[in-house]
Design an enzyme around this catalytic site. Structure first.
Site, short mmCIF file in Angstrom:
data_model
loop_
_atom_site.label_atom_id
_atom_site.label_comp_id
_atom_site.label_asym_id
_atom_site.label_seq_id
_atom_site.Cartn_x
_atom_site.Cartn_y
_atom_site.Cartn_z
N HIS B 54 -74.67 -5.50 -66.23
CA HIS B 54 -74.44 -4.15 -66.76
C HIS B 54 -73.41 -4.14 -67.89
O HIS B 54 -73.57 -3.44 -68.88
CB HIS B 54 -73.97 -3.27 -65.60
N HIS B 103 -78.16 6.05 -65.73
CA HIS B 103 -77.38 6.14 -64.50
C HIS B 103 -78.36 6.12 -63.33
O HIS B 103 -78.32 6.98 -62.45
CB HIS B 103 -76.50 7.40 -64.50
N GLN B 249 -69.10 7.84 -56.76
CA GLN B 249 -68.19 8.50 -57.71
C GLN B 249 -68.52 9.98 -57.74
O GLN B 249 -69.68 10.34 -57.84
CB GLN B 249 -68.39 7.93 -59.11
#
Lengths: 83, 749
Positions: B54, B103, B249
């Site tokens: 990533h 995402h 998150q």
């Protein structure tokens, strides 16, 4: 009838923006000495008939699938006095 | 107590969990070689997260280099690939910065927060270029519309995007919602943000100037997404290992909003040397990238980082992905002014480090050195893999299985039924159930938004300068032919921008693929990047940045290769933008471009027959360019009152959407479009658009089209309360609307 209370709280490591906003507002309004605020949800379930272990297990199932989001929240189930 | 460098030096034999952190054996060996000793646990955390797929782009780097090597010559590009986002000159001293990112995995785990923090992350990328974010867009892809998992994921994702974006006060002006079985269990949640900046205010991410201070500002650091970047993006989900799931998150859009205003005020007062947002890999990424791009070294006092959870270990602080944080490099003389502005906005700001000339990135923890590394080795000199790739053995069979054998509707009744079935298909049906949850007009500068072809935003109130943006991608086309599929994504986005009256300028891309360790997938990736780079060169629009998302697969089944391409264009005067809807009766309806019998990978084959095979429509970039030039000229001269591109679902879908937008019907003939009515209505040949032209301007448009070499076919006229295809079918506007708008509410409530 008996009442079962399910308290749902964000897991401790998860950010709680609402609790944070409340914590920041408190001293502005003159309420000092509060270090942190976490905000959660309380469900009151009025249960027909007797509360059995089986019934509580059912409610825990409901808490896990509907009342809470187990990815980010924890919950507790407790029986309140009869109403 | 964290492990010190000294301790690591004296205990070379200690076994370290490099494998669990996603590092390969040779990568761990390289870290030992770079450092001349074994890494400390904090160093290991940093390297593992920064060398993950990533962050390091280790599998894609070699292929992405083409975007630079084949970049078209342009004066418009002010900042190119490699910075937080590319910056494009749009004239009059204005520049625009835009970028799309994925995402995907976080949105699968926790749809609401995953999608919300996706918006937050891309917005901070735009902020870190010095720009004010002005709009967002979200290209979304899910499994079958009626699948149980889609019912879980889609509403959460849409609510998360709306919740974060609306609270932030940013209009959501477009995007996509696509369903395909290949995305079941691997939804694609891509997020795009566009920001506006004056040329002189562009900021870059580097830390230079000995003695300058590193200030962390924004939210406090918690246990959010620890290891999320390396673990989530490096390995596929496997139910057997739920413990690998990191803390989700959670975004706080109100924090982000004050952070935006705080940053802009700090920029305006010229108080920062360099700036970097904190996203994936958190402080590990921000500090090493700032130091690596700067001219010296950096010391970070990690114990000064304000914590939400005081029990966090230093390794966790380095890896935490807590949201709404930024890192600035500030001259000591300007520190007080900087902190004053942060205090004014109620933004926590802490000096956590200092630029020095050591050439090293060192991290201190209560007086002990726990990290001492060359910053470039962490941030920029990560491993690069030449992954093996090979054309899949099944590719030929897939291409041979063309849709010519599928039964086609022929009679008027059959075509009418097919049209109604198609406009209600989840991929073609009205997306207003989704887009109505987004605020499309906040800030007051939205000129066009969904369901228009492109989102258009006014940049300058005085001159009416604006920008147009569209994103497109077609995984089915890319599966049939990844080289062509990537070009077709660009082709469509380019067309959408051009048809709205904008001049296409630049490209951002989000490349969503399966595992790069699978040679089939790697071939798809290699072909797609090659195709996209070649097409960008030919169309004269450079790639300015973007993102790669690998490992989108469940078990051995990879998603359809899905390059999502965003094209940005400039609109000289937004008052001349062209909407898609027929606006008045008795205007002439024309088709620009040529139709062919092209139904491979089409929505018709997919929705009616569940078929995927054959070849996608032929790429014709020259025709696309000509159509774009014609549309720009037509918009300038006010020749067209409506224009809509022809793509998914073919001409039928285009006409239906033009009719439904404002409820003005049309009567057309398709006799001169293609061989038969079915091909005319449902083929997905590229470089086409339908336009409405006032009767007295038709000759002008035809002359202009002829000068650009764009074929024109007269279809008919606007007006009435029906869509009539003469000799074929008639459908009332109300019936079309019921079919087109009923699908999403029926599926998602």
């Amino acid at each position: 009838m008996a009442r079962v209370v399910v308290d749902v709280m964000l897991k401790p490591e998860i950010l709680d923006p609402q609790g944070k906003a409340v914590a920041q507002a408190l001293p502005r309004l003159g309420y000092d000495g509060i270090a942190a605020v976490r905000q959660g949800k309380r469900f009151e379930l009025d249960v027909v008939g007797e509360i059995t272990e089986e019934r509580l297990a059912q409610i825990r199932g409901a808490a896990e699938t509907l009342l809470s989001n187990p990815v980010i929240e924890d919950f507790t189930v407790r029986v309140e006095d009869a109403i | 107590m964290s492990e010190t460098v000294k301790h690591a030096e004296t205990t070379p034999e200690v076994q370290q969990p490099w494998r669990e952190l996603g590092l390969k054996e040779d990568e761990y060996a390289r870290i030992r070689e770079i450092l001349g000793r074994r890494p400390t646990s904090a160093e290991l955390a940093m390297y593992s997260v920064m060398w993950s797929e990533h962050c390091s782009y280790k599998s894609s780097k070699l292929h992405l280099a083409q975007f630079g090597q084949k970049a078209p010559k342009t004066d418009a590009l002010l900042v190119g690939i490699g910075e937080n986002a590319g910056v494009v000159d749009i004239g009059q001293g204005w520049a625009v910065t835009f970028k799309v990112e994925s995402h995907n995995h976080p949105s699968y785990v926790e749809p609401y927060q995953g999608a919300a923090t996706g918006v937050g992350g891309i917005v901070r990328d735009i902020m870190s270029m010095g720009a004010r974010p002005v709009a967002v867009m979200d290209p979304l892809r899910f499994g079958p519309a009626d699948a149980e998992d889609t019912r879980r994921v889609l509403p959460g994702v849409v609510a998360g995007i709306g919740g974060y974006g609306n609270c932030l006060g940013l209009p959501n002006i477009g995007g996509e919602v696509v369903f395909d079985p290949s995305y079941a269990g691997n939804p694609l949640v891509n997020a795009l943000c566009v920001g506006v900046v004056r040329h002189e205010d562009i900021k870059l991410a580097f830390a230079s100037g000995r003695g300058n201070l590193i200030v962390l500002f924004g939210a406090a650091t918690g246990g959010d997404g620890i290891g999320g970047v390396s673990v989530l993006a490096s390995e596929t989900f496997d139910d057997a290992h739920p413990t690998k799931r990191p803390a989700v998150q959670v975004g706080d859009p109100f924090m982000e909003k004050v952070l935006i205003e705080c940053c802009l005020e700090v920029f305006a007062a010229d108080l920062v040397v360099g700036i970097q947002d904190l996203g994936g890999a958190g402080l590990s990424c921000a500090t090493s990238e700032l130091a690596s791009a700067g001219d010296g070294g950096m010391t970070v006092w990690l114990d000064r980082v304000p914590l939400r959870d005081s029990s966090l270990a230093p390794e966790e602080i380095l890896m935490s992905e807590s949201q709404e944080r930024m890192c600035a490099v500030v001259e000591p003389a300007k520190l007080d002014a900087f902190l004053d502005i942060c205090a004014k906005w109620d933004v926590l700001a802490t000096v956590i480090g200092e630029v020095d000339d050591s050439g090293r990135l060192t991290v201190q923890w209560h007086g002990d050195t726990i990290v001492d590394v060359p910053p470039r080795s962490v941030a920029h000199d990560g491993p690069v893999y030449e992954r093996p790739f090979a054309r899949p053995s099944w590719q030929d069979a897939l291409q041979a299985d063309d849709p010519s054998s599928l039964p086609r509707p022929t009679s008027g009744d059959e075509l009418r039924a097919t049209l109604l079935q198609m406009v209600a298909a989840p991929n073609l049906a009205s997306k207003s159930w989704v887009t109505d949850q987004y605020d499309r007009y906040v800030l007051g500068n939205t000129v066009l938004a969904q369901p228009e072809d492109a989102g258009v935003i006014r940049v300058d109130d005085e001159t009416h300068l604006g920008v147009a943006l569209a994103t497109d991608g077609n995984g089915r086309f890319a599966k049939l032919d990844p080289y062509a599929g990537a070009q077709l994504a660009l082709s469509e986005a380019y067309r959408n921008v051009a048809v709205s009256g904008a001049r296409p300028l630049a490209v951002t891309d989000c490349l969503n693929f399966g595992s790069p360790e699978d040679p089939d997938v790697m071939w798809q990736f290699a072909e797609a990047t090659r195709g996209l780079a070649d097409a960008c060169l030919e169309l004269g629009v450079p790639v300015t940045g973007g993102n790669v998302s690998f490992y989108n697969q469940t078990g051995d089944a990879a998603i359809n290769p899905t390059p999502v391409v965003g094209v940005l264009g400039v609109v000289a005067d937004v008052r001349r933008r062209v909407p898609i809807g027929f606006g008045a009766a008795d205007e002439v309806v024309l088709l620009l471009g040529e139709a062919r019998d092209e139904l491979g990978g089409s929505e018709w084959a997919h929705h009616v027959h569940g078929h995927l095979g054959g070849l996608p429509p032929r790429v014709d970039l020259a025709a696309e360019k000509a159509l774009g030039a014609l549309m720009a000229a037509a918009a300038d001269d006010g020749l067209v009152t409506a224009a809509h591109d022809v793509s998914d679902g073919g001409l039928a879908q285009t006409l239906v959407e033009m009719v439904l937008r404002r409820g003005v019907g049309a009567s057309v003939t398709v006799d001169d479009v293609a061989g038969d009515a079915f091909v005319a209505l449902f083929a997905e040949s590229v470089a086409r658009a339908v336009v409405a032209v006032p009767a007295d301007r038709v000759a002008d448009l035809e002359a202009s089209a002829s000068s650009y070499g764009v074929p024109v076919t007269r279809l008919g006229n606007t007006g009435g309360e029906t869509l009539v295809v003469q000799g074929v079918l008639t459908v009332a506007v109300d019936e079309l609307r019921a079919a087109h708008e009923g699908t999403f509410p029926a599926l998602f409530g």
